[in-house]
Design an enzyme around this catalytic site. Structure first.
Site, PDB file in Angstrom:
ATOM      1  N   LYS A 271       0.875  -2.011   0.031  1.00  0.00           N
ATOM      2  CA  LYS A 271      -0.343   0.065   0.166  1.00  0.00           C
ATOM      3  C   LYS A 271       0.669   0.521  -0.069  1.00  0.00           C
ATOM      4  O   LYS A 271       2.632   1.319   0.537  1.00  0.00           O
ATOM      5  CB  LYS A 271      -1.477  -0.307   1.160  1.00  0.00           C
ATOM      6  CG  LYS A 271      -0.211  -0.207   2.402  1.00  0.00           C
ATOM      7  CD  LYS A 271      -1.593  -0.436   3.403  1.00  0.00           C
ATOM      8  CE  LYS A 271      -0.582  -1.086   4.808  1.00  0.00           C
ATOM      9  NZ  LYS A 271      -0.854  -0.276   6.392  1.00  0.00           N
TER      10      LYS A 271
ATOM     11  N   ARG B 254     -11.246   0.334  13.648  1.00  0.00           N
ATOM     12  CA  ARG B 254     -10.149   0.875  13.052  1.00  0.00           C
ATOM     13  C   ARG B 254     -11.910   0.387  11.638  1.00  0.00           C
ATOM     14  O   ARG B 254     -12.311   0.955  11.333  1.00  0.00           O
ATOM     15  CB  ARG B 254      -9.293   1.197  12.777  1.00  0.00           C
ATOM     16  CG  ARG B 254      -8.902   1.754  11.525  1.00  0.00           C
ATOM     17  CD  ARG B 254      -6.751   1.426  11.379  1.00  0.00           C
ATOM     18  NE  ARG B 254      -6.820   0.379  11.707  1.00  0.00           N
ATOM     19  CZ  ARG B 254      -5.100   0.124  10.840  1.00  0.00           C
ATOM     20  NH1 ARG B 254      -4.317   1.205  10.954  1.00  0.00           N
ATOM     21  NH2 ARG B 254      -5.093  -1.053   9.994  1.00  0.00           N
TER      22      ARG B 254
ATOM     23  N   TYR C 145      15.954  31.164   5.725  1.00  0.00           N
ATOM     24  CA  TYR C 145      15.011  32.341   6.345  1.00  0.00           C
ATOM     25  C   TYR C 145      14.235  32.574   7.818  1.00  0.00           C
ATOM     26  O   TYR C 145      15.383  31.589   8.539  1.00  0.00           O
ATOM     27  CB  TYR C 145      13.845  30.724   5.755  1.00  0.00           C
ATOM     28  CG  TYR C 145      13.266  31.050   4.277  1.00  0.00           C
ATOM     29  CD1 TYR C 145      12.827  32.008   3.874  1.00  0.00           C
ATOM     30  CD2 TYR C 145      13.623  29.998   3.840  1.00  0.00           C
ATOM     31  CE1 TYR C 145      12.636  32.667   2.666  1.00  0.00           C
ATOM     32  CE2 TYR C 145      12.740  29.452   2.417  1.00  0.00           C
ATOM     33  CZ  TYR C 145      12.523  31.072   1.847  1.00  0.00           C
ATOM     34  OH  TYR C 145      12.245  31.107   0.140  1.00  0.00           O
TER      35      TYR C 145
ATOM     36  N   MET D 225      12.162  25.106   1.212  1.00  0.00           N
ATOM     37  CA  MET D 225      11.270  23.351   0.165  1.00  0.00           C
ATOM     38  C   MET D 225      12.565  22.993  -0.303  1.00  0.00           C
ATOM     39  O   MET D 225      12.082  21.789  -0.322  1.00  0.00           O
ATOM     40  CB  MET D 225      10.334  24.613  -0.599  1.00  0.00           C
ATOM     41  CG  MET D 225       9.434  23.478  -1.089  1.00  0.00           C
ATOM     42  SD  MET D 225       8.458  24.645  -1.974  1.00  0.00           S
ATOM     43  CE  MET D 225       7.595  25.515  -1.905  1.00  0.00           C
TER      44      MET D 225
HETATM   45  C1  LIG Z   1      -4.206  -4.908   7.786  1.00  0.00           C
HETATM   46  C2  LIG Z   1      -2.566  -4.078   7.209  1.00  0.00           C
HETATM   47  N1  LIG Z   1      -2.082  -5.559   7.669  1.00  0.00           N
HETATM   48  C3  LIG Z   1      -0.644  -5.476   7.282  1.00  0.00           C
HETATM   49  C4  LIG Z   1       0.235  -4.053   7.718  1.00  0.00           C
HETATM   50  C5  LIG Z   1       1.805  -4.366   7.509  1.00  0.00           C
HETATM   51  O1  LIG Z   1       1.992  -4.192   8.612  1.00  0.00           O
HETATM   52  P1  LIG Z   1       3.579  -3.564   9.219  1.00  0.00           P
HETATM   53  O2  LIG Z   1       4.101  -2.780   7.854  1.00  0.00           O
HETATM   54  O3  LIG Z   1       3.748  -3.212  10.439  1.00  0.00           O
HETATM   55  O4  LIG Z   1       4.706  -5.146   8.836  1.00  0.00           O
HETATM   56  C6  LIG Z   1      -0.932  -2.985   7.155  1.00  0.00           C
HETATM   57  C7  LIG Z   1       0.053  -1.743   8.332  1.00  0.00           C
HETATM   58  O5  LIG Z   1       0.217  -1.197   8.651  1.00  0.00           O
HETATM   59  C8  LIG Z   1      -2.224  -3.222   7.589  1.00  0.00           C
HETATM   60  O6  LIG Z   1      -2.811  -1.761   7.579  1.00  0.00           O
END
Ligand SMILES: Cc1ncc(COP(=O)(O)O)c(C=O)c1O
Length: 369
Positions: free
Chosen positions: A41, A138, A260, A308
């Site tokens: 992700k 969550r 700055y 920046m």
């Molecule tokens: C549902 C879920 N599974 C797995 C992970 C992977 O976690 P990590 O990066 O701590 O291994 C995450 C990341 O936050 C997550 O939200």
């Protein structure tokens, strides 16, 4: 790779073979038959989901997790044969799009179960994961929705239930009582649901031991070199270097000011080097006058505010020969971890990686380069 003597940027060098080695290292913790997925992700924790996805695929990884539909869609192009789960679930009315791209939503509520079951009634069985909330509060079915589904499993209809999962809140603290509590809640929930592969562990969960592994583990940070237990030696290999070009060197007299706000007034004549990184690249503004970076292998302090696109360094102690315009200054690398930069920035390594600027030149290497 661009000529080391040209350009005015900062770069992020990602070592794909270190990521592959970390995948193998995690696999070594697992018993036979436990699947090691890859969490990609936020564009592979900022490092490039498709490149990393392909490197993991080459190591035998076949299951991947992203947060959003769009992330899944992009990853699908790189990995046509992968099983891709979308953790944030399918927004109402978007379910058909998931089916089109062969993305499996993580069903996070009874309403999402109902919607996906409706799609499966129409189009035939489609894969999904079912997320049970065991303490994060969550996403995932809360206890009252789990009770309903456990009592009426027919609500799953023709869903191809690939995974029942939950997520640890305190996995990085080995002795935290939440771990055992969530494990027990997850085992109990699983037993009340139709049989499916189960998954609880993130990176640190893997190192909590085999009871936490179930059928599939979901590491993210450890693949990228993050420490599963920040208070213990890191078993993972570093995977990134962040480097900035040295642009200019000047001498400023005592009483002169830097940056700055003219916030820094020099107490002595000072040699100042300007480097090409700033808060737009993810180098935090709060590091001004606080951080240290490495020029020609020597640690030097940041002086004045972070701009920046630029940072100024006090390089008074360095010989002019060590200050070559166009050379790279180490922000993260062999001498400094992402974790150190995060601590200095007042945050965690997850946030440092995922907020690296889009304009950092990304280079992918295999082996030490
Ligand atoms: C549902 C879920 N599974 C797995 C992970 C992977 O976690 P990590 O990066 O701590 O291994 C995450 C990341 O936050 C997550 O939200």
């Amino acid at each position: 790779m661009t000529d080391p003597a040209t350009g005015t940027t900062a770069r992020l060098v990602v070592d794909l073979s270190a990521i592959a080695a970390n995948y193998r290292r995690l696999g070594a913790e697992l018993g036979a038959g436990v699947v090691c997925a890859g969490v990609l992700k936020a564009n592979g924790y900022g490092l490039g989901a498709n490149r990393i996805g392909r490197a993991l695929w080459d190591e035998g990884c076949r299951v991947f997790f992203v947060a959003h539909f769009e992330e899944g869609q992009t990853l699908r192009e790189a990995l046509p044969g992968a099983e891709i789960f979308v953790l944030n679930g399918a927004a109402p009315k978007d379910e058909a799009e998931f089916a089109t791209h062969r993305l499996a939503p993580t069903l996070n509520s009874l309403a999402e179960v109902t919607a996906w079951a409706r799609l499966c009634a129409r189009l035939g069985p489609h894969p999904a994961a079912l997320h049970i909330d065991t303490g994060m509060s969550r996403l995932g079915l809360p206890p009252e929705e789990l009770d309903i589904l456990a009592a009426e499993p027919a609500r799953l209809g023709a869903i191809d239930l690939r995974l029942v999962m939950s997520h640890l809140a305190c996995g990085e603290e080995r002795g935290h009582p939440m771990n055992a509590r969530q494990l027990a809640a997850f085992e109990e929930a699983r037993a009340r649901l139709p049989a499916a592969r189960a998954s609880l562990a993130n990176s640190s969960g893997i190192f909590l031991g085999p009871r936490y592994h179930f059928g599939l583990v979901r590491p993210g940070l450890a693949l990228y070199g993050g420490n599963p237990f920040p208070d213990q030696p890191n078993p993972m290999r570093a995977t990134v270097r962040i480097e900035a070009r040295l642009l200019q060197v000047r001498n400023v007299d005592q009483g002169g000011t830097v940056g700055y706000g003219a916030a820094r007034i020099l107490e002595r004549r000072t040699k100042i080097a300007t480097i090409a990184i700033g808060y737009a690249d993810g180098y935090r503004r709060n590091l001004g006058d606080r951080d240290r970076v490495l020029v020609a292998g020597q640690s030097v302090p940041v002086i004045g505010r972070v701009s920046m696109d630029l940072v100024t360094l006090d390089v008074t102690g360095l010989a002019d020969g060590a200050l070559v315009p166009g050379s790279w200054v180490e922000i993260v690398g062999p001498n400094r971890t992402v974790e150190d930069l995060a601590a200095q920035s007042g945050t965690i390594d997850y946030e440092i990686l995922t907020t690296l600027g889009a304009r950092l030149q990304r280079h992918y290497v295999t082996g030490a380069a």
